[in-house]
Write an enzyme that holds these catalytic residues in place. Structure first.
Site, PDB file in Angstrom:
ATOM      1  CG  ASP A  33     -14.785  39.003   1.024  1.00  0.00           C
ATOM      2  OD1 ASP A  33     -15.833  38.667   1.610  1.00  0.00           O
ATOM      3  OD2 ASP A  33     -14.767  39.827   0.074  1.00  0.00           O
ATOM      4  CB  ILE A  34     -13.504  38.602  -4.223  1.00  0.00           C
ATOM      5  CG1 ILE A  34     -12.791  38.723  -5.549  1.00  0.00           C
ATOM      6  CG2 ILE A  34     -14.756  39.463  -4.196  1.00  0.00           C
ATOM      7  CD1 ILE A  34     -13.554  38.096  -6.709  1.00  0.00           C
ATOM      8  CD  GLU A  99     -23.090  42.508  -0.873  1.00  0.00           C
ATOM      9  OE1 GLU A  99     -22.144  41.903  -1.409  1.00  0.00           O
ATOM     10  OE2 GLU A  99     -23.038  43.685  -0.482  1.00  0.00           O
ATOM     11  CB  VAL A 100     -23.259  35.405  -1.252  1.00  0.00           C
ATOM     12  CG1 VAL A 100     -23.174  34.027  -1.886  1.00  0.00           C
ATOM     13  CG2 VAL A 100     -22.414  36.410  -2.038  1.00  0.00           C
ATOM     14  CG  HIS A 104     -21.183  34.087   3.719  1.00  0.00           C
ATOM     15  ND1 HIS A 104     -22.383  34.019   3.045  1.00  0.00           N
ATOM     16  CD2 HIS A 104     -20.920  35.408   3.883  1.00  0.00           C
ATOM     17  CE1 HIS A 104     -22.811  35.241   2.798  1.00  0.00           C
ATOM     18  NE2 HIS A 104     -21.947  36.117   3.305  1.00  0.00           N
ATOM     19  CG  HIS A 106     -18.088  38.086   6.520  1.00  0.00           C
ATOM     20  ND1 HIS A 106     -17.681  38.686   5.350  1.00  0.00           N
ATOM     21  CD2 HIS A 106     -19.432  37.914   6.398  1.00  0.00           C
ATOM     22  CE1 HIS A 106     -18.730  38.874   4.564  1.00  0.00           C
ATOM     23  NE2 HIS A 106     -19.815  38.418   5.177  1.00  0.00           N
TER      24      HIS A 106
END
Ligand code: AMP
Length: 118
Positions: A33-34, A99-100, A104, A106
């Site tokens: 994760d960024i 958000e995206v 996904h 995590h």
């Protein structure tokens, strides 16, 4: 709402945006994760175009669903956190805090993850 192929994870899958890859196979890509929330914070995404968990379960093939789940375990092995533990989390929709709009999971690990929900 249909899947939006301009989302950031679709761009990562197409190689238009770089990522710090952890693991990849025919079905998934996993990358750091960024904006990590824990010492280890990795995202696992299916290569197919699914906007969230619900969309995935409705439209993906049984093989994709099985392989996605098995791949999450492969990522956990690569991270070497089986013994110390980890948390898997998936946000869905606006109340879920997503958000995206590409499914996904995590994976949080590397330290005590803390309260289940804040
Ligand atoms: P969610 O709120 O569940 O949709 O989580 C989206 C996650 O994607 C957040 O934790 C972001 O920090 C992460 N993220 C956004 N852009 C990138 C990127 N380019 N590379 C890696 N992670 C990203």
């Amino acid at each position: 709402m249909p899947y939006d192929d301009q989302n950031i994870f679709a761009k990562i899958l197409r190689g238009e945006i770089p990522c710090k890859k952890v693991y990849e196979n025919e079905f998934v890509l996993a990358f750091h994760d960024i904006n990590p929330q824990k010492k280890i914070h990795v995202l696992v995404i299916p290569k197919g175009h699914y906007k969230d968990f619900e969309d995935f379960n409705q439209r993906a093939s049984d093989k994709e669903i099985v392989e996605f789940n098995k791949s999450v375990s492969e990522v956990v092995k690569v991270l070497n956190v089986q013994a110390t533990g980890y948390r898997i989390l998936s946000n869905i929709g606006s109340d879920g805090g997503q958000e995206v709009p590409h499914l996904h999971y995590h994976i949080f690990a590397g330290e005590k993850v803390g309260k289940m929900v804040s």
